[in-house]
Design an enzyme around this catalytic site. Structure first.
Site, short mmCIF file in Angstrom:
data_model
loop_
_atom_site.label_atom_id
_atom_site.label_comp_id
_atom_site.label_asym_id
_atom_site.label_seq_id
_atom_site.Cartn_x
_atom_site.Cartn_y
_atom_site.Cartn_z
N PHE A 83 14.71 43.55 23.07
CA PHE A 83 14.60 44.76 23.86
C PHE A 83 15.88 45.00 24.68
CE2 PHE A 83 9.79 43.71 24.27
CZ PHE A 83 9.52 44.36 23.08
N SER A 84 17.01 44.41 24.26
CA SER A 84 18.10 44.32 25.22
C SER A 84 19.51 44.45 24.69
CB SER A 84 17.98 42.98 25.96
OG SER A 84 17.77 41.91 25.04
N CYS A 85 19.74 44.64 23.40
CA CYS A 85 21.10 44.78 22.90
C CYS A 85 21.76 45.99 23.55
CB CYS A 85 21.10 44.92 21.37
SG CYS A 85 22.77 45.08 20.68
N THR A 87 23.39 40.27 26.92
CA THR A 87 24.71 40.57 27.46
C THR A 87 24.68 41.77 28.41
OG1 THR A 87 25.16 41.85 25.46
CG2 THR A 87 25.95 39.58 25.52
N CYS A 95 46.19 16.22 51.69
CA CYS A 95 46.85 17.50 51.98
C CYS A 95 48.32 17.45 51.56
CB CYS A 95 46.75 17.84 53.46
SG CYS A 95 47.54 19.40 53.90
N CYS A 129 42.60 31.86 55.23
CA CYS A 129 41.85 32.00 56.48
C CYS A 129 42.39 33.16 57.32
CB CYS A 129 41.90 30.70 57.28
SG CYS A 129 40.93 30.75 58.81
N CYS A 175 36.77 29.21 64.41
CA CYS A 175 36.17 28.86 63.12
C CYS A 175 34.68 29.22 63.09
CB CYS A 175 36.35 27.38 62.84
SG CYS A 175 35.69 26.86 61.24
N CYS A 211 38.35 27.91 53.32
CA CYS A 211 39.48 26.98 53.18
C CYS A 211 39.20 25.90 52.14
CB CYS A 211 39.84 26.36 54.52
SG CYS A 211 38.44 25.60 55.39
N CYS A 234 41.42 25.37 48.43
CA CYS A 234 42.38 24.26 48.46
C CYS A 234 42.62 23.70 47.06
CB CYS A 234 41.88 23.15 49.38
SG CYS A 234 42.99 21.71 49.42
#
Length: 499
Positions: free
Chosen positions: A233-235, A300, A442, A452, A476, A482, A486
């Site tokens: 039911f979804s193509c 999809t 770091c 940030c 903060c 952050c 990283c």
């Protein structure tokens, strides 16, 4: 010391460059017969434990001065060969993981499946030879490519991929329709598959254009030996009106065609849902009330991508034109999981069996779908990229994960994550989790500061001498942007405190 700090990052970068060759030259060239290709493939598919378990002891790379494997690596023809020796040495320090006896079999719609891994209804399961090969390799079942009363006229090309930075395949778009084999050919495929592989599960995906066609197709698939009927039911890109996602967006049509399908079969029926709706529960409830046994989700997502800014054509480019198509691949996984969650917490659907799909590549992806309540999984895009061989790490990785967590059966994790997904007003809003900086890891790149300041709350400054980040606690808010950006994995969530 630094190599140990960043070992996992380095391994991921090394193996992501591997081309995952068929009949890998590196393996053939190794004088010690090391299965480097399968080890790297396991790492690529998040099955690190499986990769470590494949390593021989002692490791030949420790004493091998020959470079045949790297010389044979086809990646070297593009830029640099994969540093196979570094990969093997890096994971050789990891302890081997004991694989306890784990049962991957699971009941779905009243049918026992040897494992939850099925090919989804697409080109990856569209004829006898393809499906037979997949069955031989360990796939438990197939949702055979959607069968109708007509053979569609297809276009060329019909596939394209979305890339980002160095990742060549973030998402995938197709404008392919249902099976391009005749009804008679498809029936013969199903009959032969059931005869030759009686223990494998065959889901016959069907698409009718009216009630009579849905009923007749269901009858024919039942007679051909299918175990389950799946109603497509979804193509999202059929050329005819009133089929595919046109149906899935209309609960009345979903109910009408589900009832018509039920007239033609006594087999379990799956209603395959379209994600091109805001609330999937509405058509899903309509399907279940009309006689469906379970739900398949998601198909999809309607998409347009890859515009050429010189010609202004889009992809797939068919003589300068394209159309809205179906988006799939890893990028759609969060969307699929959201829809599945919404259905499993819906009172009317909480007991409905769900066959989950949408971005499953690794055993981890699969486990997430199961943890949100799926008892069956369907996979296409990953097979199109890497081949049926991904089943090796899907099975091995899942077994190692389950045994490491003390589970004996895969059914023990079904739905375990559902209690942890709560409405936003139920989240703890009276505490804050500050980031924690690892000064050893770091590297002073300043990415956390940039993100940030420009995208957060200006809560990080950089030491002018050391280039190390300094947290401004009073600013903060604990958003963890952050830690998300990283590249050295030097920022992580720290202690949670009351506001």
């Amino acid at each position: 010391m630094s190599s140990l700090l960043y070992k996992d990052i380095s391994i991921n970068e090394y193996v992501s460059g591997c081309l995952l060759c068929d009949e890998a030259p590196c393996r053939k060239a190794c004088p010690h017969s090391l299965e480097a290709d399968t080890i790297i493939r396991s790492l690529r598919f998040e099955n690190k434990a499986g990769a470590v378990n494949k390593l021989p002891h002692p490791l030949p790379c420790d004493t091998c001065d020959e470079k045949q494997c790297k010389e044979a690596c086809l990646k070297g023809k593009i830029n640099e060969p994969v540093p196979i020796d570094k990969v093997m040495k890096a994971i050789s320090t990891e302890p081997k993981v004991k694989e306890d006896d784990v049962d991957l079999s699971i009941d779905f719609c009243g049918i026992n499946c040897e494992n939850p891994f099925f090919l989804s209804s697409s080109v990856v399961g569209s004829n006898y030879e393809m499906v037979a090969k997949a069955f031989e390799m360990g796939w438990a079942g197939v949702a055979f490519k959607t069968i109708g009363m007509f053979v569609p006229k297809e276009v060329s090309p019909r596939f394209t991929a979305l890339s980002k930075e160095s990742v060549p395949f973030v998402g995938f778009k197709n404008i392919e329709q249902i099976s391009d084999h005749t009804l008679e050919e498809n029936i013969e495929f199903l009959k032969r598959l059931k005869k030759d592989y009686p223990s494998k599960i065959i889901i016959a995906s069907i698409m009718g254009q009216n009630e009579d066609e849905w009923t007749k197709l269901a009858q024919l698939m039942t007679e051909a030996g299918a175990d389950i009927i799946e109603c497509n039911f979804s193509c999202p890109h059929m050329t005819s009106k009133g089929v595919g996602s046109d149906v899935g967006q209309n609960p009345d049509l979903v109910a009408l065609y589900t009832k018509a399908t039920r007239k033609g079969t006594n087999l379990p029926i799956l209603a395959k849902m379209t994600p091109n709706v805001g609330n999937m529960e509405i058509p899903a409830i309509a399907a279940m009330e009309a006689g469906a046994t379970g739900i398949a989700a998601i198909n999809t997502i309607k998409s347009i991508m890859n515009l050429n800014l010189e010609s202004f054509a889009s992809e797939p480019n068919v003589e300068g034109k394209t159309s809205v198509g179906g988006y799939s691949g890893k990028a759609v996984k969060p969307i699929a999981l959201r829809f599945i969650h919404d259905m499993k917490v819906c009172q009317e659907l909480k007991d409905a069996p769900i066959s989950g799909m949408g971005g499953i590549e690794t055993w981890k992806d699969a486990a997430e779908f199961i943890a949100l309540g799926c008892e069956n999984l369907q996979i296409t895009t990953s097979v199109m990229q890497y081949g049926y061989r991904i089943i090796d790490d899907l099975i091995n990785g899942m077994k190692l994960y389950l045994s490491s967590q003390g589970y004996k059966k895969i059914s023990e994790i079904v739905g375990n994550a559902l209690p942890n997904i709560v409405p936003t007003d139920k989240l703890d809003r009276d505490s804050i989790c500050y980031p924690r900086f690892d000064r050893q890891k770091c590297i002073g790149c300043g990415r956390c500061y940039l993100s940030c300041y420009d995208g957060g709350h200006q809560a990080i400054k950089v030491d002018e001498n050391t280039r190390m980040p300094i947290l401004l606690v009073d600013k903060c808010v604990g958003c963890q942007l952050c830690s998300t950006v990283c590249p050295a994995k030097a920022v992580a969530p720290g202690k949670r405190v009351k506001k």
